[in-house]
Design a protein around this motif. Structure first.
Motif, short mmCIF file in Angstrom:
data_model
loop_
_atom_site.label_atom_id
_atom_site.label_comp_id
_atom_site.label_asym_id
_atom_site.label_seq_id
_atom_site.Cartn_x
_atom_site.Cartn_y
_atom_site.Cartn_z
N ILE A 1 28.34 49.10 34.99
CA ILE A 1 28.70 48.55 33.68
C ILE A 1 29.46 47.23 33.84
CG2 ILE A 1 29.99 48.94 31.56
CD1 ILE A 1 29.65 51.93 31.99
N VAL A 2 30.47 47.25 34.69
CA VAL A 2 31.32 46.07 34.86
C VAL A 2 30.52 44.90 35.42
CG1 VAL A 2 33.28 45.12 36.13
CG2 VAL A 2 33.47 47.37 35.09
N THR A 3 29.70 45.17 36.44
CA THR A 3 28.91 44.10 37.06
C THR A 3 28.00 43.43 36.03
OG1 THR A 3 28.92 45.20 39.21
CG2 THR A 3 27.21 43.57 38.83
N ARG A 4 27.35 44.23 35.22
CA ARG A 4 26.44 43.68 34.21
C ARG A 4 27.20 42.88 33.15
NH1 ARG A 4 24.41 48.02 32.64
NH2 ARG A 4 25.44 48.22 30.63
N GLN A 5 28.36 43.40 32.71
CA GLN A 5 29.13 42.71 31.69
C GLN A 5 29.69 41.39 32.22
OE1 GLN A 5 27.87 44.33 29.06
NE2 GLN A 5 29.87 44.12 28.06
N VAL A 6 30.14 41.38 33.48
CA VAL A 6 30.66 40.15 34.07
C VAL A 6 29.57 39.09 34.13
CG1 VAL A 6 31.50 39.13 36.23
CG2 VAL A 6 32.53 41.23 35.38
N ARG A 7 28.37 39.49 34.51
CA ARG A 7 27.25 38.54 34.57
C ARG A 7 26.93 37.99 33.19
NH1 ARG A 7 23.35 42.07 38.61
NH2 ARG A 7 24.44 41.53 40.56
N ALA A 8 27.20 38.79 32.16
CA ALA A 8 26.94 38.36 30.78
C ALA A 8 28.13 37.61 30.18
CB ALA A 8 26.59 39.57 29.91
N GLY A 9 29.19 37.40 30.98
CA GLY A 9 30.37 36.70 30.49
C GLY A 9 31.22 37.55 29.58
N ALA A 10 31.23 38.86 29.83
CA ALA A 10 32.00 39.78 28.99
C ALA A 10 32.80 40.73 29.87
CB ALA A 10 31.06 40.56 28.07
N ALA A 11 33.66 41.53 29.24
CA ALA A 11 34.45 42.53 29.93
C ALA A 11 34.29 43.87 29.22
CB ALA A 11 35.94 42.13 29.96
N VAL A 12 34.46 44.96 29.97
CA VAL A 12 34.32 46.30 29.41
C VAL A 12 35.67 46.75 28.85
CG1 VAL A 12 33.67 48.68 29.89
CG2 VAL A 12 32.55 46.82 31.12
N PRO A 13 35.73 47.19 27.60
CA PRO A 13 36.99 47.71 27.06
C PRO A 13 37.24 49.13 27.58
CG PRO A 13 35.28 47.88 25.40
CD PRO A 13 34.66 47.18 26.58
N ALA A 14 38.48 49.41 27.92
CA ALA A 14 38.88 50.75 28.39
C ALA A 14 40.02 51.23 27.52
CB ALA A 14 39.30 50.69 29.86
N ARG A 15 39.83 52.38 26.87
CA ARG A 15 40.82 52.91 25.92
C ARG A 15 41.37 54.24 26.40
NH1 ARG A 15 42.40 49.75 21.33
NH2 ARG A 15 40.65 48.46 20.70
N THR A 16 42.68 54.40 26.34
CA THR A 16 43.30 55.66 26.73
C THR A 16 43.07 56.71 25.65
OG1 THR A 16 45.02 54.41 27.89
CG2 THR A 16 45.45 56.74 27.50
N CYS A 17 42.61 57.89 26.07
CA CYS A 17 42.29 58.98 25.15
C CYS A 17 43.13 60.20 25.51
CB CYS A 17 40.80 59.32 25.23
SG CYS A 17 39.71 57.94 24.80
N TYR A 18 43.98 60.62 24.56
CA TYR A 18 44.84 61.77 24.80
C TYR A 18 44.21 63.07 24.28
CZ TYR A 18 48.36 58.32 25.95
OH TYR A 18 49.03 57.27 26.53
N GLY A 19 43.05 62.95 23.62
CA GLY A 19 42.36 64.11 23.11
C GLY A 19 40.96 63.73 22.69
#
Length: 258
Positions: A8-26
Protein backbone atom coordinates in the motif's frame (compact mmCIF):
# COMPACT_ATOMS: atom_id res chain seq x y z
CA UNK A 1 -9.82 -6.47 1.91
CA UNK A 2 -6.69 -6.95 3.97
CA UNK A 3 -3.47 -5.94 2.25
CA UNK A 4 0.24 -5.80 3.02
CA UNK A 5 1.31 -2.43 4.37
CA UNK A 6 4.44 -2.37 2.22
CA UNK A 7 2.45 -2.73 -0.97
CA UNK A 8 0.00 0.00 0.00
CA UNK A 9 2.68 2.49 1.05
CA UNK A 10 4.90 1.81 -1.98
CA UNK A 11 2.04 2.38 -4.39
CA UNK A 12 0.84 5.54 -2.62
CA UNK A 13 4.36 7.01 -2.53
CA UNK A 14 4.72 6.44 -6.27
CA UNK A 15 1.41 8.25 -6.73
CA UNK A 16 2.62 11.19 -4.61
CA UNK A 17 0.36 10.33 -1.69
CA UNK A 18 0.56 8.93 1.84
CA UNK A 19 -1.53 6.29 3.61
CA UNK A 20 -3.59 7.56 6.57
CA UNK A 21 -3.29 5.50 9.77
CA UNK A 22 -5.95 5.94 12.48
CA UNK A 23 -5.85 4.61 16.02
CA UNK A 24 -8.88 2.41 16.78
CA UNK A 25 -9.81 1.64 20.38
CA UNK A 26 -12.84 -0.43 19.38
CA UNK A 27 -14.83 -1.72 16.44
CA UNK A 28 -17.04 1.38 16.40
CA UNK A 29 -14.05 3.57 15.57
CA UNK A 30 -12.66 1.05 13.09
CA UNK A 31 -15.97 0.76 11.24
CA UNK A 32 -16.22 4.55 10.95
CA UNK A 33 -12.64 4.81 9.65
CA UNK A 34 -13.19 2.08 7.07
CA UNK A 35 -16.51 3.62 6.02
CA UNK A 36 -14.74 6.92 5.35
CA UNK A 37 -11.99 5.12 3.42
CA UNK A 38 -14.57 3.31 1.31
CA UNK A 39 -16.37 6.56 0.53
CA UNK A 40 -13.06 8.04 -0.66
CA UNK A 41 -11.93 4.76 -2.27
CA UNK A 42 -8.58 4.96 -0.53
CA UNK A 43 -6.51 2.48 1.51
CA UNK A 44 -6.20 2.93 5.27
CA UNK A 45 -4.32 1.53 8.26
CA UNK A 46 -6.11 0.60 11.49
CA UNK A 47 -3.70 1.24 14.36
CA UNK A 48 -3.85 -0.60 17.69
CA UNK A 49 -2.40 1.38 20.58
CA UNK A 50 0.04 -0.47 22.87
CA UNK A 51 -2.29 0.05 25.84
CA UNK A 52 -5.13 -1.61 23.92
CA UNK A 53 -2.93 -4.48 22.77
CA UNK A 54 -1.62 -5.08 26.30
CA UNK A 55 -5.13 -5.28 27.80
CA UNK A 56 -6.73 -8.67 28.39
CA UNK A 57 -8.98 -8.02 25.39
CA UNK A 58 -6.09 -6.90 23.16
CA UNK A 59 -5.84 -10.04 21.02
CA UNK A 60 -9.62 -10.07 20.58
CA UNK A 61 -9.56 -6.45 19.38
CA UNK A 62 -6.86 -7.24 16.81
CA UNK A 63 -8.83 -10.25 15.55
CA UNK A 64 -11.98 -8.12 15.22
CA UNK A 65 -10.08 -5.44 13.28
CA UNK A 66 -8.80 -8.17 10.96
CA UNK A 67 -12.38 -9.22 10.24
CA UNK A 68 -13.33 -5.61 9.50
CA UNK A 69 -10.32 -5.33 7.18
CA UNK A 70 -11.24 -8.58 5.40
CA UNK A 71 -14.77 -7.31 4.71
CA UNK A 72 -13.72 -3.84 3.55
CA UNK A 73 -14.17 -2.74 -0.05
CA UNK A 74 -10.77 -1.04 0.04
CA UNK A 75 -7.30 -2.17 1.12
CA UNK A 76 -6.89 -2.16 4.91
CA UNK A 77 -3.93 -3.08 7.09
CA UNK A 78 -3.92 -3.67 10.87
CA UNK A 79 -0.80 -2.38 12.65
CA UNK A 80 0.32 -2.68 16.25
CA UNK A 81 1.61 0.79 17.13
CA UNK A 82 4.49 1.80 19.43
CA UNK A 83 5.21 -1.62 20.93
CA UNK A 84 8.27 -1.37 23.13
CA UNK A 85 8.78 -4.97 24.21
CA UNK A 86 9.16 -8.24 22.38
CA UNK A 87 6.43 -10.07 24.31
CA UNK A 88 3.77 -7.54 23.29
CA UNK A 89 4.89 -7.67 19.68
CA UNK A 90 4.74 -11.47 19.60
CA UNK A 91 1.29 -11.32 21.16
CA UNK A 92 0.10 -8.83 18.55
CA UNK A 93 1.47 -10.87 15.66
CA UNK A 94 -0.08 -14.06 17.01
CA UNK A 95 -3.43 -12.26 17.17
CA UNK A 96 -3.10 -11.25 13.53
CA UNK A 97 -1.41 -7.84 13.25
CA UNK A 98 -0.18 -7.29 9.68
CA UNK A 99 2.53 -4.85 10.76
CA UNK A 100 4.22 -3.61 13.94
CA UNK A 101 6.07 -0.52 15.07
CA UNK A 102 8.96 -1.97 17.06
CA UNK A 103 9.56 1.19 19.07
CA UNK A 104 13.07 1.34 20.49
CA UNK A 105 13.27 5.13 20.20
CA UNK A 106 13.82 5.39 23.97
CA UNK A 107 17.04 3.38 23.58
CA UNK A 108 20.47 4.44 22.28
CA UNK A 109 20.62 4.06 18.46
CA UNK A 110 22.63 0.82 18.54
CA UNK A 111 20.26 -0.81 21.05
CA UNK A 112 17.28 0.51 19.11
CA UNK A 113 18.63 -1.09 15.92
CA UNK A 114 19.28 -4.36 17.73
CA UNK A 115 15.73 -4.46 19.07
CA UNK A 116 14.24 -3.82 15.63
CA UNK A 117 16.53 -6.41 14.02
CA UNK A 118 15.42 -9.06 16.52
CA UNK A 119 11.77 -8.30 15.76
CA UNK A 120 12.43 -8.52 12.02
CA UNK A 121 13.99 -11.95 12.44
CA UNK A 122 10.75 -13.49 13.71
CA UNK A 123 8.30 -11.16 11.94
CA UNK A 124 9.64 -11.36 8.38
CA UNK A 125 8.96 -15.10 7.86
CA UNK A 126 5.33 -14.39 8.83
CA UNK A 127 4.99 -11.60 6.29
CA UNK A 128 4.72 -8.93 9.00
CA UNK A 129 6.19 -5.54 8.09
CA UNK A 130 8.33 -3.78 10.72
CA UNK A 131 8.39 -0.03 11.29
CA UNK A 132 10.99 1.64 13.53
CA UNK A 133 11.29 5.07 15.12
CA UNK A 134 14.55 7.00 15.20
CA UNK A 135 14.61 10.28 17.09
CA UNK A 136 11.89 10.29 19.72
CA UNK A 137 8.56 11.96 18.94
CA UNK A 138 7.45 13.38 22.33
CA UNK A 139 4.03 13.18 23.90
CA UNK A 140 1.73 10.26 24.68
CA UNK A 141 -0.11 8.37 21.95
CA UNK A 142 -3.07 7.64 24.24
CA UNK A 143 -3.37 11.08 25.86
CA UNK A 144 -4.18 14.35 24.10
CA UNK A 145 -1.77 16.38 26.21
CA UNK A 146 -0.40 19.62 24.77
CA UNK A 147 3.21 19.59 23.59
CA UNK A 148 5.18 22.58 22.39
CA UNK A 149 7.19 22.36 19.19
CA UNK A 150 10.25 23.28 21.26
CA UNK A 151 10.01 19.89 23.02
CA UNK A 152 10.01 17.92 19.78
CA UNK A 153 12.81 15.42 19.35
CA UNK A 154 14.45 15.47 15.93
CA UNK A 155 16.09 12.70 13.93
CA UNK A 156 19.77 13.19 13.16
CA UNK A 157 20.10 12.53 9.41
CA UNK A 158 23.65 11.21 9.95
CA UNK A 159 22.27 8.30 11.99
CA UNK A 160 19.61 7.23 9.49
CA UNK A 161 21.60 5.16 6.98
CA UNK A 162 23.60 3.15 9.54
CA UNK A 163 20.46 2.60 11.62
CA UNK A 164 18.50 1.23 8.66
CA UNK A 165 21.39 -1.00 7.63
CA UNK A 166 21.71 -2.42 11.16
CA UNK A 167 18.00 -2.73 11.93
CA UNK A 168 16.45 -3.78 8.64
CA UNK A 169 13.48 -1.50 9.32
CA UNK A 170 11.07 -1.30 6.39
CA UNK A 171 9.43 1.98 7.44
CA UNK A 172 11.02 4.78 9.44
CA UNK A 173 9.15 7.11 11.81
CA UNK A 174 11.18 10.27 12.29
CA UNK A 175 11.11 13.43 14.36
CA UNK A 176 11.08 16.78 12.58
CA UNK A 177 9.12 19.07 14.88
CA UNK A 178 6.09 16.76 15.17
CA UNK A 179 4.64 15.71 18.54
CA UNK A 180 2.02 13.25 19.76
CA UNK A 181 -1.15 14.75 21.21
CA UNK A 182 -2.11 18.40 20.84
CA UNK A 183 0.31 21.08 19.68
CA UNK A 184 0.89 23.98 22.02
CA UNK A 185 1.34 26.99 19.78
CA UNK A 186 1.82 26.79 16.03
CA UNK A 187 3.45 23.55 14.82
CA UNK A 188 6.44 24.01 12.56
CA UNK A 189 7.83 21.02 10.71
CA UNK A 190 11.52 21.18 9.80
CA UNK A 191 11.27 20.55 6.06
CA UNK A 192 14.99 20.88 5.51
CA UNK A 193 15.61 18.18 8.11
CA UNK A 194 12.95 15.95 6.55
CA UNK A 195 14.63 16.31 3.16
CA UNK A 196 17.98 15.30 4.66
CA UNK A 197 16.42 12.28 6.39
CA UNK A 198 14.68 11.26 3.16
CA UNK A 199 17.97 11.41 1.26
CA UNK A 200 19.65 9.17 3.84
CA UNK A 201 16.70 6.74 4.04
CA UNK A 202 16.87 5.93 0.33
CA UNK A 203 14.00 3.62 -0.68
CA UNK A 204 12.66 3.25 2.88
CA UNK A 205 9.45 5.32 3.22
CA UNK A 206 9.14 7.73 6.15
CA UNK A 207 6.27 7.90 8.62
CA UNK A 208 4.90 11.10 10.15
CA UNK A 209 3.56 10.56 13.67
CA UNK A 210 1.65 13.29 15.50
CA UNK A 211 -0.11 14.52 12.38
CA UNK A 212 -3.22 15.66 14.28
CA UNK A 213 -3.22 19.45 14.44
CA UNK A 214 -0.82 19.99 11.56
CA UNK A 215 -2.01 22.47 8.91
CA UNK A 216 -3.64 20.89 5.87
CA UNK A 217 -0.91 22.39 3.70
CA UNK A 218 1.71 20.42 5.66
CA UNK A 219 -0.20 17.18 5.21
CA UNK A 220 -0.51 17.82 1.48
CA UNK A 221 3.23 18.53 1.25
CA UNK A 222 4.28 15.50 3.31
CA UNK A 223 4.39 12.91 0.48
CA UNK A 224 6.81 15.03 -1.53
CA UNK A 225 9.10 14.95 1.52
CA UNK A 226 9.18 11.16 1.47
CA UNK A 227 6.31 10.54 3.92
CA UNK A 228 4.49 7.33 2.99
CA UNK A 229 2.26 6.97 6.04
CA UNK A 230 0.65 9.59 8.28
CA UNK A 231 -0.52 8.64 11.82
CA UNK A 232 -3.47 10.44 13.41
CA UNK A 233 -5.19 9.87 16.73
CA UNK A 234 -5.94 13.03 18.72
CA UNK A 235 -8.36 14.58 16.19
CA UNK A 236 -10.44 11.41 16.03
CA UNK A 237 -10.42 10.94 19.81
CA UNK A 238 -11.40 14.57 20.37
CA UNK A 239 -14.30 14.41 17.90
CA UNK A 240 -15.54 11.16 19.41
CA UNK A 241 -15.40 12.41 23.00
CA UNK A 242 -17.10 15.70 22.11
CA UNK A 243 -19.91 13.77 20.41
CA UNK A 244 -20.34 11.54 23.46
CA UNK A 245 -20.46 14.58 25.76
CA UNK A 246 -23.06 16.24 23.53
CA UNK A 247 -25.23 13.13 23.44
CA UNK A 248 -25.00 12.64 27.22
CA UNK A 249 -25.93 16.30 27.76
CA UNK A 250 -28.91 15.81 25.47
CA UNK A 251 -30.03 12.73 27.43
CA UNK A 252 -30.22 14.82 30.61
CA UNK A 253 -33.03 16.92 29.15
CA UNK A 254 -36.40 15.76 30.55
CA UNK A 255 -38.15 15.83 27.16
CA UNK A 256 -35.72 13.39 25.56
CA UNK A 257 -35.82 9.62 25.88
CA UNK A 258 -32.40 7.98 25.73
Amino acid sequence: MRAALGEIVTRQVRAGAAVPARTCYGTDTALAVVDAAERLRLPVVLLVAPSSAAAATGPKLIRMLRHIADDAAVEVCVQLDHAKDEALIRRGIEAGADSVLADGSHLPPAANAGFVRKVREFAAPLGVMVEAELGSVPGAEDRATAQGADTAGKTDPATVRPFLAASGAQLLACGAGNVHGRYRGVPALDWRLLAAVRDQAGPVPLVLHGASGLPEADLRAAPAAGIGKVNLNTELRTAMLLTIDREIAGCRRPARTC
